[in-house]
Design an enzyme around this catalytic site. Sequence first.
Site, mmCIF file in Angstrom:
data_model
loop_
_atom_site.group_PDB
_atom_site.id
_atom_site.type_symbol
_atom_site.label_atom_id
_atom_site.label_comp_id
_atom_site.label_asym_id
_atom_site.label_seq_id
_atom_site.Cartn_x
_atom_site.Cartn_y
_atom_site.Cartn_z
ATOM 1 N N GLU A 68 44.119 20.626 38.652
ATOM 2 C CA GLU A 68 43.205 20.524 37.519
ATOM 3 C C GLU A 68 43.938 19.805 36.387
ATOM 4 O OE1 GLU A 68 41.633 24.676 37.089
ATOM 5 O OE2 GLU A 68 39.850 23.731 37.942
ATOM 6 N N GLU B 266 42.325 27.037 42.877
ATOM 7 C CA GLU B 266 43.314 27.518 41.895
ATOM 8 C C GLU B 266 43.455 29.013 42.125
ATOM 9 O OE1 GLU B 266 45.198 25.982 39.963
ATOM 10 O OE2 GLU B 266 44.348 23.985 39.879
HETATM 11 P P1 NAD Z 1 38.357 36.962 42.668
HETATM 12 O O1 NAD Z 1 38.963 36.193 43.775
HETATM 13 O O2 NAD Z 1 38.023 38.381 42.893
HETATM 14 O O3 NAD Z 1 37.004 36.272 42.171
HETATM 15 C C1 NAD Z 1 36.970 34.943 41.728
HETATM 16 C C2 NAD Z 1 35.542 34.432 41.752
HETATM 17 O O4 NAD Z 1 35.129 34.253 43.113
HETATM 18 C C3 NAD Z 1 34.507 35.369 41.128
HETATM 19 O O5 NAD Z 1 33.587 34.592 40.390
HETATM 20 C C4 NAD Z 1 33.834 35.999 42.342
HETATM 21 O O6 NAD Z 1 32.518 36.416 42.089
HETATM 22 C C5 NAD Z 1 33.854 34.848 43.314
HETATM 23 N N1 NAD Z 1 33.771 35.221 44.731
HETATM 24 C C6 NAD Z 1 34.200 36.352 45.331
HETATM 25 N N2 NAD Z 1 33.963 36.295 46.660
HETATM 26 C C7 NAD Z 1 33.376 35.100 46.906
HETATM 27 C C8 NAD Z 1 32.908 34.447 48.086
HETATM 28 N N3 NAD Z 1 33.007 35.017 49.284
HETATM 29 N N4 NAD Z 1 32.377 33.214 47.969
HETATM 30 C C9 NAD Z 1 32.298 32.600 46.765
HETATM 31 N N5 NAD Z 1 32.717 33.170 45.613
HETATM 32 C C10 NAD Z 1 33.252 34.403 45.683
HETATM 33 O O7 NAD Z 1 39.358 36.780 41.442
HETATM 34 P P2 NAD Z 1 39.340 37.526 40.038
HETATM 35 O O8 NAD Z 1 39.737 38.952 40.288
HETATM 36 O O9 NAD Z 1 38.089 37.235 39.317
HETATM 37 O O10 NAD Z 1 40.511 36.756 39.269
HETATM 38 C C11 NAD Z 1 41.849 37.071 39.430
HETATM 39 C C12 NAD Z 1 42.503 36.136 40.416
HETATM 40 O O11 NAD Z 1 42.303 34.789 40.027
HETATM 41 C C13 NAD Z 1 44.002 36.328 40.487
HETATM 42 O O12 NAD Z 1 44.432 36.265 41.814
HETATM 43 C C14 NAD Z 1 44.520 35.138 39.705
HETATM 44 O O13 NAD Z 1 45.821 34.762 40.033
HETATM 45 C C15 NAD Z 1 43.525 34.087 40.026
HETATM 46 N N6 NAD Z 1 43.530 33.039 39.010
HETATM 47 C C16 NAD Z 1 44.038 31.805 39.329
HETATM 48 C C17 NAD Z 1 44.094 30.804 38.374
HETATM 49 C C18 NAD Z 1 44.660 29.441 38.686
HETATM 50 O O14 NAD Z 1 44.374 28.509 37.954
HETATM 51 N N7 NAD Z 1 45.452 29.272 39.734
HETATM 52 C C19 NAD Z 1 43.613 31.060 37.090
HETATM 53 C C20 NAD Z 1 43.103 32.316 36.804
HETATM 54 C C21 NAD Z 1 43.066 33.293 37.781
#
Ligand code: NAD
Length: 485
Positions: free
Chosen positions: A459, A251
Amino acid sequence: MTYPTQPKASHYIDGAYVDDTSGDVIDVIYPATGEVIAKVHAATPAIVEQAMVAAQKGQKIWAAMTGTERGRVLRRAADIMRERNHDLSVLETWDTGKPYQETSVADATSGADALEYFGGLAGSLTGEHIQLGENWVYTRREPLGLCVGIGAWNYPTQIACWKGAPALACGNAMIFKPSETTPLCALKVAEILTEAGLPNGVYNVVQGMGAVGASLVTDPRVDKVSLTGSVPTGRKVYAAAAAGIKHVTMELGGKSPLVVFDDADLEDAVGGAILANFYSSGQVCSNGTRVFVQKGIRARFVARLAERLGDAVIGDPMDPNTSFGPMVSERQLQIVLGYIDKGVAEGARLVCGGERIDKKGFWITPAIFDGVTDDMAIAREEIFGPVLSVLEFSDEDEVIARANDTEFGLAAGVFTQDLKRAHRVVAQFEAGTCFINSYNDAPVEAPFGGMKASGVGRENSKAAIEHYSQLKTVFVRMGKVEAPF
Ligand code: NAD
């Protein structure tokens, strides 16, 4: 020092809080003031190991129960979440800074909806029977095993439930890693599930940054990974999961279009644009941040939008009258301010907002850019903040081509009173979740997810069952076996 929202310990494993203070310290910061309100520790390899062992053990016990028994636990958890909605909403506000006006109706409540919905489905998950003359085949719908959930920071309770509820309904165990920015809420979800009767080890929470997430994804004991996060993280997690041939749900982010035709109910369309851009201070993945407005009504639309933004109540998120809160972190605020500067430098007209508010915490006023063109960074890149771009268009074919001209495909919306046109336009959107005369509704009964770079899998709804279970085919021969020799 003790903080008002300090959890009992950092992690929740095997039905209990667990700490290991040798892990890196993660400060939990209240976005409205910038103050530290709790500290947790990132999981060490020993904590991850403990969670893996507990989850594998718990999963076997859980999968041996009937679907109805599993569903009962999930529905009981939903009831507890609803009873505690106030406290859970306050915690969500501490964790994210989102106003209580939102959290009290959108977070624990939508988490409870997921637990209730998938709890209701759990007893009716079946395989099928296929008659082949006297022989027959039956399929068994089996759990995947151990699922890892990794969350973003914008909806910490909801994401913990949207991943946990379908996973558990299908008989899996879950290890959930919340975002390091909002680590508090998922612990409460785990605690409530235990209270509702979930066997120990079936739902575990471990804290940590990306490195902990990566260690979970690459563990050979993990069968599935469900990530909510940005596209760059999605690419890494998807690749790591592919190396282990693991199931995935991704997502990811978006830059969704919202198309307003000149026959639209203007007040409704303006309301839709507000919901599509400023709820949760714009930190919503499916936001319709590229607002395409048809030429004849653009000036009126922008004027009315700016007028209505003036009614936003920006202030103490705990005050139920507040309708607009801070950004989640200084980092996210700086990203948004950077895009405001870029938009101005690229020649877009900043109609209003986009200024840092001079007080403690991570505050910015909601921004509208007019005169945005397709090639500008503010029209191409996900900002994840309260920045709405207005782009003018002339006709239907043109706007569809421009709306789809993006690597993302999470959501899209259209406002028009011509229903034939609405359906025609929606059919051409390259987006997983579409809205007609509405925006950002996400009921648990409906599939939610993205096309193109915005994601893989769905989801919510019955569709999520396909992503948390697998079919085993069993051929049964009733007659003699005829072998060639
Ligand atoms: P992010 O990608 O920085 O982090 C998301 C999660 O991934 C965090 O828990 C982080 O610790 C983890 N993570 C980071 N690197 C990783 C790796 N190499 N391996 C495994 N896990 C890792 O995102 P964010 O800044 O927390 O959230 C914002 C982003 O999430 C935006 O791009 C938003 O559009 C997206 N988002 C999508 C949905 C959806 O349902 N499509 C919903 C909410 C947010």
